[in-house]
Design a protein around this motif. Structure first.
Motif, PDB file in Angstrom:
ATOM      1  N   TRP A  86       0.829  -1.209   0.000  1.00 50.87           N
ATOM      2  CA  TRP A  86       0.000   0.000   0.000  1.00 50.87           C
ATOM      3  C   TRP A  86       0.869   1.268   0.000  1.00 50.87           C
ATOM      4  O   TRP A  86       0.566   2.219  -0.711  1.00 50.87           O
ATOM      5  CB  TRP A  86      -0.931  -0.011   1.214  1.00 50.87           C
ATOM      6  CG  TRP A  86      -2.140  -0.881   1.024  1.00 50.87           C
ATOM      7  CD1 TRP A  86      -3.355  -0.511   0.524  1.00 50.87           C
ATOM      8  CD2 TRP A  86      -2.242  -2.288   1.311  1.00 50.87           C
ATOM      9  NE1 TRP A  86      -4.213  -1.582   0.487  1.00 50.87           N
ATOM     10  CE2 TRP A  86      -3.559  -2.692   0.965  1.00 50.87           C
ATOM     11  CE3 TRP A  86      -1.363  -3.237   1.822  1.00 50.87           C
ATOM     12  CZ2 TRP A  86      -4.003  -4.006   1.131  1.00 50.87           C
ATOM     13  CZ3 TRP A  86      -1.804  -4.548   1.981  1.00 50.87           C
ATOM     14  CH2 TRP A  86      -3.100  -4.917   1.634  1.00 50.87           C
ATOM     15  N   PHE A 132      -2.194  -2.221  -7.911  1.00 48.09           N
ATOM     16  CA  PHE A 132      -2.525  -3.450  -7.188  1.00 48.09           C
ATOM     17  C   PHE A 132      -2.746  -4.640  -8.126  1.00 48.09           C
ATOM     18  O   PHE A 132      -2.166  -5.703  -7.890  1.00 48.09           O
ATOM     19  CB  PHE A 132      -3.718  -3.219  -6.267  1.00 48.09           C
ATOM     20  CG  PHE A 132      -3.368  -2.386  -5.071  1.00 48.09           C
ATOM     21  CD1 PHE A 132      -2.785  -2.972  -3.960  1.00 48.09           C
ATOM     22  CD2 PHE A 132      -3.585  -1.022  -5.066  1.00 48.09           C
ATOM     23  CE1 PHE A 132      -2.434  -2.214  -2.852  1.00 48.09           C
ATOM     24  CE2 PHE A 132      -3.243  -0.253  -3.964  1.00 48.09           C
ATOM     25  CZ  PHE A 132      -2.663  -0.851  -2.854  1.00 48.09           C
ATOM     26  N   ASN A 139       0.262  -7.225  -7.724  1.00 53.99           N
ATOM     27  CA  ASN A 139      -0.195  -8.459  -7.091  1.00 53.99           C
ATOM     28  C   ASN A 139      -0.162  -9.628  -8.074  1.00 53.99           C
ATOM     29  O   ASN A 139       0.163 -10.757  -7.695  1.00 53.99           O
ATOM     30  CB  ASN A 139      -1.605  -8.281  -6.530  1.00 53.99           C
ATOM     31  CG  ASN A 139      -1.608  -7.436  -5.269  1.00 53.99           C
ATOM     32  OD1 ASN A 139      -0.616  -6.771  -4.965  1.00 53.99           O
ATOM     33  ND2 ASN A 139      -2.700  -7.452  -4.540  1.00 53.99           N
TER      34      ASN A 139
END
Length: 228
Positions: free
Chosen positions: A70, A107, A111
């Motif tokens: 984050w 993300f 990811n």
């Protein structure tokens, strides 16, 4: 072929954190100075903040907490915000919208990439979602794929683009969301690779569409009002 001298330089950097810090400092100081006096102080301040965030927060967190992802997304979102402030001199709605798009895009991009590197991250001692929280890794990627649809819709509401932008960007946003859903449900290397490679062309195309549909200067006031 690598020369003896280049091998020695590489080896010396690996052995000497001081040399690495010195090199980084020599790059950072003139860079921030150029941004501050050559562009504007706001952009320079954002540069200083991002250097601090990357070196003192994001990098140490890689071995401590999955929160590093984050924090890293914020680090990646700030440079385009700096581009906005360099052009406008202010942190307005457009700056935060552009930063938000870059933040969410990272993300599914990271990811999905980290999913295929779980073993390497684990051996290296890095604390990544794909290693310690695999279900969360997939869920967060899907969540931010869907967030890109909402952010694109917010662009004309914030008077950054025309309403054409959310309409013509919807197909690519739906496609990356579909791949994010497949990654969430299948949880395999094939689905993660598809999502990762989609993210490589999705962002530049989305930003190109955003640029094409930007709100013209004074467009908000062009409502057929009588001119004085």
């Amino acid at each position: 072929m690598e020369t003896v001298s280049s091998r020695r330089i590489t080896a010396s950097i690996k052995r000497s954190p001081l040399l690495a810090v010195s090199f980084a400092t020599c790059c950072a100081i003139p860079g921030v100075a150029l941004l501050t006096w050559g562009v504007n102080p706001l952009t320079g301040a954002l540069g200083v903040f991002n250097i601090f965030l990357y070196t003192c927060c994001y990098t140490p967190l890689k071995r401590i907490s999955i929160a590093n992802t984050w924090v890293g997304a914020v680090v990646g979102a700030i440079p385009p915000v700096m581009g906005w402030t360099a052009a406008t001199g202010s942190l307005d709605a457009g700056a935060f919208l552009l930063g938000g798009i870059l933040y969410s895009w990272q993300f599914p991009h990271f990811n999905a990439l980290s999913w295929g590197l779980r073993e390497d991250y684990s051996r290296g001692g890095y604390c990544m979602m794909s290693v310690t929280h695999p279900a969360l890794c997939r869920r967060v990627a899907l969540r931010h794929c869907l967030a890109l649809i909402g952010l694109s819709t917010a662009a004309p509401i914030l008077d950054v683009t025309t309403w054409t932008f959310p309409a013509i960007s919807l197909p690519i946003n739906l496609y990356i969301s579909y791949l994010g859903f497949r990654f969430y449900t299948d949880a395999d290397r094939k689905s993660s690779r598809k999502l990762f490679f989609c993210s490589l062309w999705h962002l530049p195309l989305l930003l190109l569409l955003m640029l094409t549909c930007k709100q013209p200067p004074g467009g908000k006031c062009d409502k057929g009002e009588p001119q004085s």
